[in-house]
Write a protein that holds these residues in place. Sequence first.
Motif, PDB file in Angstrom:
ATOM      1  N   GLY B  32      18.570  58.101 -15.979  1.00 28.43           N
ATOM      2  CA  GLY B  32      19.740  58.062 -16.543  1.00 28.43           C
ATOM      3  C   GLY B  32      19.809  56.665 -17.381  1.00 28.43           C
ATOM      4  N   ALA B  33      19.105  55.695 -16.904  1.00 29.65           N
ATOM      5  CA  ALA B  33      19.380  54.073 -17.368  1.00 29.65           C
ATOM      6  C   ALA B  33      18.237  53.876 -18.432  1.00 29.65           C
ATOM      7  CB  ALA B  33      18.994  53.152 -16.133  1.00 29.65           C
ATOM      8  N   LEU B  34      17.270  55.095 -18.690  1.00 30.77           N
ATOM      9  CA  LEU B  34      16.185  54.770 -19.698  1.00 30.77           C
ATOM     10  C   LEU B  34      16.774  54.785 -21.110  1.00 30.77           C
ATOM     11  CD1 LEU B  34      13.471  57.102 -18.481  1.00 30.77           C
ATOM     12  CD2 LEU B  34      13.333  54.596 -18.841  1.00 30.77           C
ATOM     13  N   THR B  35      16.713  53.979 -21.743  1.00 29.07           N
ATOM     14  CA  THR B  35      16.992  53.620 -23.052  1.00 29.07           C
ATOM     15  C   THR B  35      16.123  52.753 -23.872  1.00 29.07           C
ATOM     16  OG1 THR B  35      18.513  51.823 -22.824  1.00 29.07           O
ATOM     17  CG2 THR B  35      19.508  53.766 -22.687  1.00 29.07           C
ATOM     18  N   ALA B  36      15.991  52.819 -25.315  1.00 30.91           N
ATOM     19  CA  ALA B  36      15.069  51.863 -25.750  1.00 30.91           C
ATOM     20  C   ALA B  36      15.251  50.478 -25.393  1.00 30.91           C
ATOM     21  CB  ALA B  36      15.125  52.332 -27.313  1.00 30.91           C
ATOM     22  N   ARG B  37      16.463  50.041 -25.465  1.00 32.63           N
ATOM     23  CA  ARG B  37      17.021  48.794 -25.209  1.00 32.63           C
ATOM     24  C   ARG B  37      16.630  48.281 -23.736  1.00 32.63           C
ATOM     25  NH1 ARG B  37      20.135  50.493 -29.224  1.00 32.63           N
ATOM     26  NH2 ARG B  37      21.046  48.988 -30.882  1.00 32.63           N
ATOM     27  N   SER B  38      16.847  49.379 -22.846  1.00 32.64           N
ATOM     28  CA  SER B  38      16.638  48.672 -21.305  1.00 32.64           C
ATOM     29  C   SER B  38      14.999  48.769 -21.203  1.00 32.64           C
ATOM     30  CB  SER B  38      17.296  49.670 -20.284  1.00 32.64           C
ATOM     31  OG  SER B  38      16.552  50.938 -20.367  1.00 32.64           O
ATOM     32  N   VAL B  39      14.230  49.708 -21.726  1.00 29.31           N
ATOM     33  CA  VAL B  39      12.814  49.481 -21.678  1.00 29.31           C
ATOM     34  C   VAL B  39      12.191  48.206 -22.093  1.00 29.31           C
ATOM     35  CG1 VAL B  39      10.793  50.612 -22.155  1.00 29.31           C
ATOM     36  CG2 VAL B  39      12.486  52.045 -21.349  1.00 29.31           C
ATOM     37  N   ALA B  40      12.655  48.229 -23.372  1.00 31.34           N
ATOM     38  CA  ALA B  40      12.232  46.834 -23.969  1.00 31.34           C
ATOM     39  C   ALA B  40      12.734  45.358 -23.513  1.00 31.34           C
ATOM     40  CB  ALA B  40      12.639  46.913 -25.658  1.00 31.34           C
ATOM     41  N   GLU B  41      13.821  45.329 -22.961  1.00 26.09           N
ATOM     42  CA  GLU B  41      14.349  44.229 -22.446  1.00 26.09           C
ATOM     43  C   GLU B  41      13.441  43.942 -21.152  1.00 26.09           C
ATOM     44  OE1 GLU B  41      18.490  42.234 -20.932  1.00 26.09           O
ATOM     45  OE2 GLU B  41      18.146  44.323 -20.720  1.00 26.09           O
ATOM     46  N   ARG B  42      13.043  44.921 -20.266  1.00 30.28           N
ATOM     47  CA  ARG B  42      12.470  45.174 -18.939  1.00 30.28           C
ATOM     48  C   ARG B  42      10.990  44.429 -19.455  1.00 30.28           C
ATOM     49  NH1 ARG B  42      11.322  45.024 -13.782  1.00 30.28           N
ATOM     50  NH2 ARG B  42      13.459  45.608 -13.560  1.00 30.28           N
ATOM     51  N   ALA B  43      10.376  44.905 -20.673  1.00 29.39           N
ATOM     52  CA  ALA B  43       9.184  44.439 -21.072  1.00 29.39           C
ATOM     53  C   ALA B  43       9.106  43.021 -21.760  1.00 29.39           C
ATOM     54  CB  ALA B  43       8.317  45.348 -21.936  1.00 29.39           C
ATOM     55  N   GLY B  44      10.462  42.399 -22.057  1.00 25.88           N
ATOM     56  CA  GLY B  44      10.555  41.271 -22.758  1.00 25.88           C
ATOM     57  C   GLY B  44      10.129  41.370 -24.303  1.00 25.88           C
ATOM     58  N   LEU B  45      10.877  42.437 -24.895  1.00 19.71           N
ATOM     59  CA  LEU B  45      10.481  42.765 -26.155  1.00 19.71           C
ATOM     60  C   LEU B  45      11.861  43.139 -26.818  1.00 19.71           C
ATOM     61  CD1 LEU B  45       7.287  44.967 -25.683  1.00 19.71           C
ATOM     62  CD2 LEU B  45       7.402  42.455 -26.530  1.00 19.71           C
ATOM     63  N   LYS B  46      11.820  43.236 -28.146  1.00 20.30           N
ATOM     64  CA  LYS B  46      12.946  43.844 -28.815  1.00 20.30           C
ATOM     65  C   LYS B  46      12.844  45.384 -28.768  1.00 20.30           C
ATOM     66  CE  LYS B  46      14.333  39.813 -30.107  1.00 20.30           C
ATOM     67  NZ  LYS B  46      15.839  39.011 -29.683  1.00 20.30           N
ATOM     68  N   HIS B  47      14.073  45.934 -28.838  1.00 21.16           N
ATOM     69  CA  HIS B  47      14.001  47.481 -28.592  1.00 21.16           C
ATOM     70  C   HIS B  47      13.385  48.003 -29.830  1.00 21.16           C
ATOM     71  CE1 HIS B  47      17.845  46.844 -31.008  1.00 21.16           C
ATOM     72  NE2 HIS B  47      17.735  47.854 -31.404  1.00 21.16           N
ATOM     73  N   GLN B  48      13.366  47.271 -30.909  1.00 22.36           N
ATOM     74  CA  GLN B  48      12.857  48.273 -31.977  1.00 22.36           C
ATOM     75  C   GLN B  48      11.443  48.178 -32.139  1.00 22.36           C
ATOM     76  OE1 GLN B  48      14.867  45.725 -32.274  1.00 22.36           O
ATOM     77  NE2 GLN B  48      16.479  45.508 -33.832  1.00 22.36           N
ATOM     78  N   LEU B  49      10.767  47.605 -31.117  1.00 27.78           N
ATOM     79  CA  LEU B  49       9.241  47.618 -30.722  1.00 27.78           C
ATOM     80  C   LEU B  49       8.942  48.985 -30.238  1.00 27.78           C
ATOM     81  CD1 LEU B  49       6.796  45.676 -31.156  1.00 27.78           C
ATOM     82  CD2 LEU B  49       8.939  44.671 -31.553  1.00 27.78           C
ATOM     83  N   VAL B  50       9.992  49.742 -29.622  1.00 21.72           N
ATOM     84  CA  VAL B  50       9.740  51.036 -29.035  1.00 21.72           C
ATOM     85  C   VAL B  50       9.141  51.888 -30.147  1.00 21.72           C
ATOM     86  CG1 VAL B  50      10.761  52.992 -27.951  1.00 21.72           C
ATOM     87  CG2 VAL B  50      11.056  50.773 -26.976  1.00 21.72           C
ATOM     88  N   TYR B  51      10.024  51.675 -31.184  1.00 25.37           N
ATOM     89  CA  TYR B  51       9.866  52.610 -32.409  1.00 25.37           C
ATOM     90  C   TYR B  51       8.561  52.273 -33.163  1.00 25.37           C
ATOM     91  CZ  TYR B  51      14.172  54.210 -30.704  1.00 25.37           C
ATOM     92  OH  TYR B  51      15.381  55.032 -29.975  1.00 25.37           O
ATOM     93  N   TYR B  52       7.990  51.162 -33.019  1.00 24.81           N
ATOM     94  CA  TYR B  52       6.940  50.844 -33.651  1.00 24.81           C
ATOM     95  C   TYR B  52       5.524  51.510 -32.988  1.00 24.81           C
ATOM     96  CZ  TYR B  52       2.646  48.464 -35.142  1.00 24.81           C
ATOM     97  OH  TYR B  52       1.467  47.891 -35.753  1.00 24.81           O
ATOM     98  N   TYR B  53       5.739  51.587 -31.550  1.00 23.07           N
ATOM     99  CA  TYR B  53       4.529  52.354 -30.870  1.00 23.07           C
ATOM    100  C   TYR B  53       4.745  53.847 -30.491  1.00 23.07           C
ATOM    101  CZ  TYR B  53       2.462  47.662 -30.129  1.00 23.07           C
ATOM    102  OH  TYR B  53       1.923  46.527 -30.324  1.00 23.07           O
ATOM    103  N   PHE B  54       6.050  54.216 -30.644  1.00 15.94           N
ATOM    104  CA  PHE B  54       6.276  55.748 -30.331  1.00 15.94           C
ATOM    105  C   PHE B  54       7.254  56.242 -31.437  1.00 15.94           C
ATOM    106  CE2 PHE B  54       5.200  53.547 -26.503  1.00 15.94           C
ATOM    107  CZ  PHE B  54       4.068  54.472 -25.775  1.00 15.94           C
ATOM    108  N   GLN B  55       7.050  57.553 -31.820  1.00 13.51           N
ATOM    109  CA  GLN B  55       8.012  58.142 -32.685  1.00 13.51           C
ATOM    110  C   GLN B  55       9.095  58.184 -32.294  1.00 13.51           C
ATOM    111  OE1 GLN B  55       7.422  58.735 -35.774  1.00 13.51           O
ATOM    112  NE2 GLN B  55       5.281  59.112 -36.117  1.00 13.51           N
ATOM    113  N   THR B  56       9.406  58.625 -30.917  1.00 13.66           N
ATOM    114  CA  THR B  56      10.583  58.829 -30.381  1.00 13.66           C
ATOM    115  C   THR B  56      10.869  58.211 -29.022  1.00 13.66           C
ATOM    116  OG1 THR B  56      10.196  60.948 -29.247  1.00 13.66           O
ATOM    117  CG2 THR B  56      11.181  61.016 -31.737  1.00 13.66           C
ATOM    118  N   LEU B  57      11.553  58.088 -28.260  1.00 16.25           N
ATOM    119  CA  LEU B  57      12.062  57.601 -26.886  1.00 16.25           C
ATOM    120  C   LEU B  57      11.455  58.719 -25.935  1.00 16.25           C
ATOM    121  CD1 LEU B  57      13.109  55.355 -25.076  1.00 16.25           C
ATOM    122  CD2 LEU B  57      15.115  56.691 -24.966  1.00 16.25           C
TER     123      LEU B  57
END
Lengths: 193, 193
Positions: B32-57
């Motif tokens: 339930g806590a999975l968001t582009a922002r939480s995942v990116a922050e855990r990886a030390g990245l900006k949340h927009q990077l999620v959408y560079y590597y994947f079409q969707t969450l």
Amino acid sequence: MATKRRLGSESSATRSALMDAVEAVMREDGYGALTARSVAERAGLKHQLVYYYFQTLDDLLIAAYERHIAGYLARIEEALAGERPLHAFWSVHANPVNATLNMEFLSLANHNEAIRERTVSFGEHVRRLGLARLEALIRRPAPGMEAITPFAVTMAITSIGSVLGLESAIGISGGHAETRAMIEWCIDQLEPG
Amino acid sequence: MATKRRLGSESSATRSALMDAVEAVMREDGYGALTARSVAERAGLKHQLVYYYFQTLDDLLIAAYERHIAGYLARIEEALAGERPLHAFWSVHANPVNATLNMEFLSLANHNEAIRERTVSFGEHVRRLGLARLEALIRRPAPGMEAITPFAVTMAITSIGSVLGLESAIGISGGHAETRAMIEWCIDQLEPG
DNA sequence: GTCTATACACCGATAGAC
DNA sequence: GTCTATCGGTGTATAGAC
């Protein structure tokens, strides 16, 4: 902590409907989909009503969980009070209707401290009930079978029942009849009738 | 369906780091806590990077799940290839480190069609592997013990192993040694060494 | 007891600069 | 490959009218 907002009565039918809606949303869409809006909509109410009956969404969740485990406890107590408690205990756990909901709450227990505490103490309570009733039954294992203890048997029953239920919920049913047959054979050995 | 947005390479270390972060967030805070922002922050990245590597969450989630079950499959195959496959199969499932993550994904399977499909076909695949290897082992049950089939035994092992792991994750450990002892006694009967 | 209106934070996803 | 900026939508929670 203590807000000044007024709260509705604990005996209200609307309050119960909100708890029903929590269960429905968890079953259908998972705990991740629980929001004041989703719960209220499922109950046919406006989302602000959640905050009339509960201080926080978490309080609603805890109330729903406590009602859920009280029902489970009642089923266990009835099963253990009968003349073939081990068979009845298995019947309760072989029923898949609550498997999904149970797992959602268990999953939630990993991440919500209030649910976790209640799960641990409830689990220990159920186990004490089972042991008190089953120790008389499985008290004299055959020589060489001392490993078959009441605790281990109840653990096996609850585990296998839960996983069978979860699997059927997601659409796996192959081999389930075979597994049930093995369990029933085992408990027939322990509690002949 | 097909967006025009450009995507990063599948071999990128950043892409892997995002999948690692999905597992970490699920273990610690639940799906339930999975968001582009939480995942990116855990990886030390900006949340927009999620959408560079994947079409969707959701695509990131599916990639993380496929990597997770591939690791599990490798452990199972190694276990079943050894000289005491049943004991090794139990060792894999008695290990509690992945229990929480497994349950999060299983819970998710109830509500996410892509994860559900993969879970069902993966479960059936593992079961076929286990049966092929274990049928030679448990092929001649003693008279009166025909109920003990390879399928039911593997089901019992996976179920009890999972529930033991889940319970230890939330802080229940009472009676676990006793339960493990019973399982080990049972598999010693089926696969003496 | 239930409603409307509203606050402010965070969500997924995209566009485009660097 | 990673960034800033931004969009419309939805989240929890509160205040106050009816």
